[in-house]
Design an enzyme around this catalytic site. Sequence first.
Site, PDB file in Angstrom:
ATOM      1  N   GLY A  56      28.394 -16.071   4.946  1.00  0.00           N
ATOM      2  CA  GLY A  56      27.380 -16.077   5.992  1.00  0.00           C
ATOM      3  C   GLY A  56      27.875 -15.685   7.359  1.00  0.00           C
ATOM      4  N   ASP A  65      35.539  -6.272  12.280  1.00  0.00           N
ATOM      5  CA  ASP A  65      35.098  -6.927  11.044  1.00  0.00           C
ATOM      6  C   ASP A  65      36.160  -6.860   9.951  1.00  0.00           C
ATOM      7  OD1 ASP A  65      33.250  -8.350   9.359  1.00  0.00           O
ATOM      8  OD2 ASP A  65      32.888  -6.474   8.307  1.00  0.00           O
ATOM      9  N   GLU A  73      27.807 -12.929   8.840  1.00  0.00           N
ATOM     10  CA  GLU A  73      26.871 -12.031   9.530  1.00  0.00           C
ATOM     11  C   GLU A  73      25.616 -12.770   9.988  1.00  0.00           C
ATOM     12  OE1 GLU A  73      29.892 -10.153   8.682  1.00  0.00           O
ATOM     13  OE2 GLU A  73      28.904 -10.781   6.836  1.00  0.00           O
ATOM     14  N   ARG A 122      42.274  -6.868   4.989  1.00  0.00           N
ATOM     15  CA  ARG A 122      41.319  -5.816   5.319  1.00  0.00           C
ATOM     16  C   ARG A 122      41.830  -4.950   6.469  1.00  0.00           C
ATOM     17  NH1 ARG A 122      35.657  -7.787   4.288  1.00  0.00           N
ATOM     18  NH2 ARG A 122      34.929  -6.831   6.210  1.00  0.00           N
ATOM     19  N   ASN A 175      35.465 -12.866   9.174  1.00  0.00           N
ATOM     20  CA  ASN A 175      35.224 -12.408  10.533  1.00  0.00           C
ATOM     21  C   ASN A 175      34.545 -13.463  11.397  1.00  0.00           C
ATOM     22  OD1 ASN A 175      32.843 -11.561   8.713  1.00  0.00           O
ATOM     23  ND2 ASN A 175      31.958 -11.482  10.747  1.00  0.00           N
TER      24      ASN A 175
END
Length: 638
Positions: free
Chosen positions: A205, A333, A207, A361, A291
Amino acid sequence: MRVLTKATTILATSALLAGGVVFAASANEELAKMSQNAKDWVMPTGDYFNQRYSKLDKINTDNVKNLKVAWSFSTGVLRGHEGGPLVIGDVMYVNAPFPNTVFALDLNNDGKILWKYEPRQDPNVIPIMCCDTVNRGVAYAPADGDRPAMILLNQADTTLVALDAKTGKVVWSVKNGDETDGSKGESGTSAPQVVNDKVLVGISGGEFGVRASMTAYNLKDGSRAWRAYSMGPDSDILVDPEKTMDLGKPVGKDSSLKTWEGEQWKTGGGGTWGWISYDPKLNLVYYGSGNPSTWNPVQRPGDNKYSMTIFARDADTGMAKWVYQMTPHDEWDYDGINEMILVDGMEVDGKKHDVLVHFDRNGFAYTLDRKTGELLVAAKYDPAVNWASKVDMDPNSKTYGRPIVDPKYSTGHNGEDTNTTGICPAALGTKDQQPAAYSPDTGLFYVPTNHVCMDYEPYRVSYTAGQPYVGATVSMYPAPGGDTMGNFIAWDAAKGKIVWSDPEQFSVWSGVLTTAGGVAFYGTLEGYIKAVDMKTGKELYKFKTPSGIIGNVTTYEHDGKQYIAILSGVGGWAGIGLAAGLLNPDNAQGWHKAVDQGNESAKGNIVGTAGLGAVGGYAALADYTNLGGQLTVFELPE
């Protein structure tokens, strides 16, 4: 149903120690021993060390070219199929993306359905699953006393369900999020992990401004044992200011709160939807956080701890022994949720360490001492990475352990409503959650990667519970110097170097399997399962399945024969254009209206910037594959 009989026999046998001494093994000890039986696949991660290596060798470099389809099974779902099946004795357990149906399949009868569980969930959870309605698999807990053996499912609506492994009936269920109707933006996509007498599960969640956590539930009845948030007060994030270490120093009081402005930590993100590994000797669990919210870095000054962080926590209490934040004040991100792979006795600079290896990432691969959190190696595993020149490895430096950011690619430095171009990697990273594998035979790691860059324009957004809290327009494209978007690489984690690299047309979005037969297996977004020689990278076999592969390769042995199994079903972030119909301009426009809060930066590139930038980068996938969820099982001919 023979699964419980066979499992019981295995466990009883494994309880015999040298000298004939018998002990009453805990559920955790039983599961650890079961994971050493290469004939089964009893954990989502393969084993507690997350190596995804199998000792089976009947399929090897000499005969893998002869593989053929043994049987297949349709899940009946058309969204992205991540994760992979479990195999316990004569039964395979496999689950689907939303609505998260779970199937128990009879291996004695080419996958006949023994039972299936069909949860009822609020469909409002679908639109708050940012990057497809995926699920990364179920976990298994052996029987313990009166409690039956269980299959554990983390549903999309954040309900954690324990199912009787023999019948599929619900033993207990618990709500992991605050709500199950999507109204707070929480969702469940990760695979649970059984450790000791508990099951651990994270939450998605980032975002949507969710303050994420890792939670342990007691296997006996589903009651909560502990919860550790990614950011907030020390008591919430379960750190000891004097005993929890960060690169060899105590974190100090309010170490998270000091890195957020005001109460922004309450909507701080830090999702925990990746993989969980475990060291039984140290009794530490390892995982990463995602993130910070929002994607607009200008709105959240500070390091935003502990987003983008590796946690080492006591499995029984949840207290953090050490932490390491890879991307302070994330501007791109670059979630830190990717798997932690544990290896014993790795020699780094002449000294042996029990290590944790993490392919982030952000494009850097990290090797750390997993007992102390000492940073041993940090190196780029794709030459295209440019947002930072290096990670500072000087312990005497004020920036020790931090990436040295190039201002040219700093979205915060360049400011809101400015399109920063040519950032490598793209937001989906040099590797997303698709797990790498390790081989003790070669000492190398085999890594599925993305070779993709992006343009990134942050803009101001406001927080509303359950509504997108993104604040950036992103477009993606292949890295400079060619049109390939992925590589499958072999990596030396002690030296921080690529040993060999095989290019792929699209990102390699599947998990990897390594075997004692000298073969590494992975899948491609076009739908091929491939087998390569682990020493050289030479392709030995490929077969095109009905849909693109974002699942993980599994192997097992049944009735004396080794099998390879893979879920296909294109989707996930890379395939969201196909999975959610966003290649259609009207659908893409609807996506922007729901996500962009009226921002106009995507105007003129409505399709290309949909799906958080992935739709344009992977639009060509529609020429190679289509939707469809299927399990395909391979064998050697008689």
